[in-house]
Design an enzyme around this catalytic site. Structure first.
Site, PDB file in Angstrom:
ATOM      1  N   GLY A 190      47.064  30.898  37.614  1.00 39.67           N
ATOM      2  CA  GLY A 190      47.761  31.672  38.639  1.00 39.67           C
ATOM      3  C   GLY A 190      47.533  31.101  40.017  1.00 39.67           C
ATOM      4  N   VAL A 191      48.572  30.439  40.561  1.00 35.29           N
ATOM      5  CA  VAL A 191      48.437  29.878  41.915  1.00 35.29           C
ATOM      6  C   VAL A 191      49.347  30.646  42.870  1.00 35.29           C
ATOM      7  CG1 VAL A 191      47.420  27.618  41.528  1.00 35.29           C
ATOM      8  CG2 VAL A 191      49.848  27.921  41.072  1.00 35.29           C
ATOM      9  N   GLY A 192      49.078  31.958  42.956  1.00 31.92           N
ATOM     10  CA  GLY A 192      49.776  32.824  43.909  1.00 31.92           C
ATOM     11  C   GLY A 192      49.014  32.809  45.223  1.00 31.92           C
TER      12      GLY A 192
ATOM     13  N   LYS B  70      39.198  55.823  46.770  1.00 33.57           N
ATOM     14  CA  LYS B  70      40.472  55.290  46.276  1.00 33.57           C
ATOM     15  C   LYS B  70      41.486  56.416  46.273  1.00 33.57           C
ATOM     16  CE  LYS B  70      41.980  51.344  44.513  1.00 33.57           C
ATOM     17  NZ  LYS B  70      41.557  49.984  44.883  1.00 33.57           N
TER      18      LYS B  70
ATOM     19  N   TYR C 114      46.492  29.740  45.065  1.00 38.01           N
ATOM     20  CA  TYR C 114      47.005  28.577  45.799  1.00 38.01           C
ATOM     21  C   TYR C 114      46.079  28.232  46.966  1.00 38.01           C
ATOM     22  CZ  TYR C 114      50.254  25.347  48.007  1.00 38.01           C
ATOM     23  OH  TYR C 114      50.817  24.221  48.550  1.00 38.01           O
TER      24      TYR C 114
HETATM   25  P1  NAD Z   1      49.791  36.966  43.494  1.00 36.67           P
HETATM   26  O1  NAD Z   1      50.759  37.885  42.831  1.00 36.67           O
HETATM   27  O2  NAD Z   1      50.126  36.367  44.798  1.00 36.67           O
HETATM   28  O3  NAD Z   1      49.415  35.755  42.484  1.00 36.67           O
HETATM   29  C1  NAD Z   1      49.313  35.912  41.117  1.00 36.67           C
HETATM   30  C2  NAD Z   1      49.934  34.682  40.503  1.00 36.67           C
HETATM   31  O4  NAD Z   1      49.734  34.732  39.088  1.00 36.67           O
HETATM   32  C3  NAD Z   1      51.439  34.590  40.749  1.00 36.67           C
HETATM   33  O5  NAD Z   1      51.762  33.317  41.267  1.00 36.67           O
HETATM   34  C4  NAD Z   1      52.027  34.817  39.364  1.00 36.67           C
HETATM   35  O6  NAD Z   1      53.249  34.120  39.170  1.00 36.67           O
HETATM   36  C5  NAD Z   1      50.918  34.268  38.489  1.00 36.67           C
HETATM   37  N1  NAD Z   1      50.983  34.680  37.089  1.00 36.67           N
HETATM   38  C6  NAD Z   1      51.495  35.826  36.573  1.00 36.67           C
HETATM   39  N2  NAD Z   1      51.395  35.804  35.220  1.00 36.67           N
HETATM   40  C7  NAD Z   1      50.797  34.643  34.904  1.00 36.67           C
HETATM   41  C8  NAD Z   1      50.417  34.056  33.670  1.00 36.67           C
HETATM   42  N3  NAD Z   1      50.639  34.650  32.499  1.00 36.67           N
HETATM   43  N4  NAD Z   1      49.790  32.857  33.701  1.00 36.67           N
HETATM   44  C9  NAD Z   1      49.574  32.213  34.875  1.00 36.67           C
HETATM   45  N5  NAD Z   1      49.941  32.726  36.073  1.00 36.67           N
HETATM   46  C10 NAD Z   1      50.539  33.931  36.079  1.00 36.67           C
HETATM   47  O7  NAD Z   1      48.417  37.793  43.561  1.00 36.67           O
HETATM   48  P2  NAD Z   1      47.122  37.444  44.409  1.00 36.67           P
HETATM   49  O8  NAD Z   1      47.108  38.273  45.645  1.00 36.67           O
HETATM   50  O9  NAD Z   1      46.966  35.970  44.492  1.00 36.67           O
HETATM   51  O10 NAD Z   1      45.979  38.038  43.462  1.00 36.67           O
HETATM   52  C11 NAD Z   1      45.598  37.380  42.278  1.00 36.67           C
HETATM   53  C12 NAD Z   1      44.542  38.217  41.572  1.00 36.67           C
HETATM   54  O11 NAD Z   1      43.419  38.409  42.439  1.00 36.67           O
HETATM   55  C13 NAD Z   1      45.016  39.624  41.200  1.00 36.67           C
HETATM   56  O12 NAD Z   1      44.364  40.015  39.998  1.00 36.67           O
HETATM   57  C14 NAD Z   1      44.517  40.482  42.347  1.00 36.67           C
HETATM   58  O13 NAD Z   1      44.314  41.822  41.969  1.00 36.67           O
HETATM   59  C15 NAD Z   1      43.190  39.805  42.638  1.00 36.67           C
HETATM   60  N6  NAD Z   1      42.708  40.027  44.011  1.00 36.67           N
HETATM   61  C16 NAD Z   1      43.454  39.636  45.069  1.00 36.67           C
HETATM   62  C17 NAD Z   1      42.978  39.838  46.366  1.00 36.67           C
HETATM   63  C18 NAD Z   1      43.776  39.414  47.568  1.00 36.67           C
HETATM   64  O14 NAD Z   1      43.216  39.367  48.673  1.00 36.67           O
HETATM   65  N7  NAD Z   1      45.046  39.070  47.421  1.00 36.67           N
HETATM   66  C19 NAD Z   1      41.714  40.436  46.573  1.00 36.67           C
HETATM   67  C20 NAD Z   1      40.957  40.809  45.464  1.00 36.67           C
HETATM   68  C21 NAD Z   1      41.471  40.601  44.188  1.00 36.67           C
END
Ligand code: NAD
Length: 347
Positions: A178-180, A80, A184
């Site tokens: 969280g549907v990011g 890291k 999603y």
């Molecule tokens: P993202 O930012 O696209 O989605 C996160 C979502 O959570 C957003 O839509 C945000 O508005 C929402 N959010 C924030 N605060 C909130 C709350 N209080 N209640 C409900 N929703 C809330 O991030 P992502 O890439 O989808 O990642 C989501 C999680 O998964 C993170 O913890 C990230 O570290 C982890 N992760 C992601 C990946 C990846 O490939 N993207 C891989 C491993 C781990």
């Protein structure tokens, strides 16, 4: 701080400090293990209050990457990098080029990509001087989030099979916090598999799309953990499983993508006591690293990579079974299995 005495030190192979006065780069790269392959792990940028905090993060997160890669069955070790700086004001092309040269000093023993505080543009700059940078705008594999969603759903299926004895998700209620990008994508697949969805997000538009496209029920961000659901899927932020939230969950399973879901390790044992099956975060969310490693290993082939993503379910099943046999938290068992795998090769 003495690195060897740090509580986060775990016989790391290498820890290097980089300073480039011209660009202002101050960075630390920690390599935990290369037993299973070249170390891999993202580049985090954060305005650390102290150098000790930065060292602690690099040590802790690089070990986490070793464990993640070991259980994801990818031929990589754990590393890291942390850049000490404010991502909103301190980013320059020169700084990321200096970072790329720092990565080159490992001569292929360390590969990296974006992480919190860094973005694709930064990786493009670093990749201009280093071939060990991934997740750039020109790489075939591209955004790993869809792969993470696929892995999360495979993990949910394994947990449902183990805990509820069901082979499909038809009619199962999954509450997604969280549907990011990942949440999603998972919602879309879960909907296709017949699950019923309850969703919450601070982003109203994302919630609306889930309601319209997947017939999801929308609840407030305060209510989502109370949802009466078979599965609670945290896909927003870490540390959501803690003393305050533990008594409030109304689910059989917690399985989602968020990193560091347990505030403390002991909360894994507390979930066992509450009868909730927990899919350890770094195992279920390994889809991205599987995807990227697959693309590094051989010519890009989405079908082969997808098969590898589904193996996340088999790994989780092995963890669940051993946790039941030993009466321990699934988080503890995941750590033990990862350490065993690394030791078996390193020894
Ligand atoms: P993202 O930012 O696209 O989605 C996160 C979502 O959570 C957003 O839509 C945000 O508005 C929402 N959010 C924030 N605060 C909130 C709350 N209080 N209640 C409900 N929703 C809330 O991030 P992502 O890439 O989808 O990642 C989501 C999680 O998964 C993170 O913890 C990230 O570290 C982890 N992760 C992601 C990946 C990846 O490939 N993207 C891989 C491993 C781990």
């Amino acid at each position: 701080m003495s690195i060897f005495e740090s509580p986060a030190f775990d016989d790391h192979e290498d820890v290097r400090f980089f300073c480039d006065p011209v660009s202002g780069l101050r960075a630390i790269i920690a390599i935990h293990s290369t037993a299973l392959g070249p170390a891999a792990g993202g580049c985090r940028m954060f305005p650390y209050a102290t150098e000790d905090d930065a060292i602690f993060d690099a040590l802790r997160l690089s070990k986490g990457m070793s464990y993640k890669s070991a259980l994801a069955n990818v031929p990589m070790g754990g590393g890291k990098s942390v850049i000490i700086g404010d991502p909103s004001t301190d980013k320059t092309q020169a700084l990321f080029e200096a970072f790329g040269r720092a990565v080159n000093s490992f001569q292929g023993g360390y590969h990296t990509g974006e992480d919190s505080g860094t973005a694709v543009q930064d990786m493009d700059w670093a990749a201009g001087v280093s071939k060990f940078i991934h997740g750039t705008s020109t790489e075939d594999a591209g955004d790993p989030s869809p792969a993470t969603s696929v892995g999360v759903v495979a993990g949910i299926e394994a947990a449902v099979r183990h805990k509820l004895g069901r082979d499909d998700l038809q009619g199962m209620i999954v509450a997604i916090q969280g549907v990011g990008a990942v949440g999603y994508g998972a919602a879309e697949i879960l909907h296709q598999k017949g699950a019923r969805l309850i969703v919450a997000d601070v982003n109203d538009q994302a919630v609306r799309e889930c309601v319209e496209r997947f017939g999801a029920e929308a609840v407030s961000t305060d209510q989502i953990i109370l949802a009466d659901a078979e599965v609670f899927a945290p896909c927003a932020f870490g540390a959501g499983i803690n003393d305050e939230t533990l008594p409030r969950f109304n689910c059989d399973i917690i399985a989602g993508s968020a990193n560091n879901q347990l505030l403390e390790d002991r909360h894994g044992a507390a979930l066992v006591e509450r009868g909730i099956l927990y899919a350890p975060d770094y195992v279920i969310n390994a889809g991205g690293i599987i995807w990227i490693s697959d693309a590094m290993e051989a010519a890009y082939d989405p079908d082969r990579a997808t098969t590898r993503l589904h193996a996340i379910g088999d790994t989780l099943t092995a963890i669940f079974q051993r946790a039941d046999q030993e009466g321990r938290g699934t988080n503890e068992i995941a750590d033990v299995m990862a350490a065993e795998k690394i030791a078996s090769v390193a020894g």
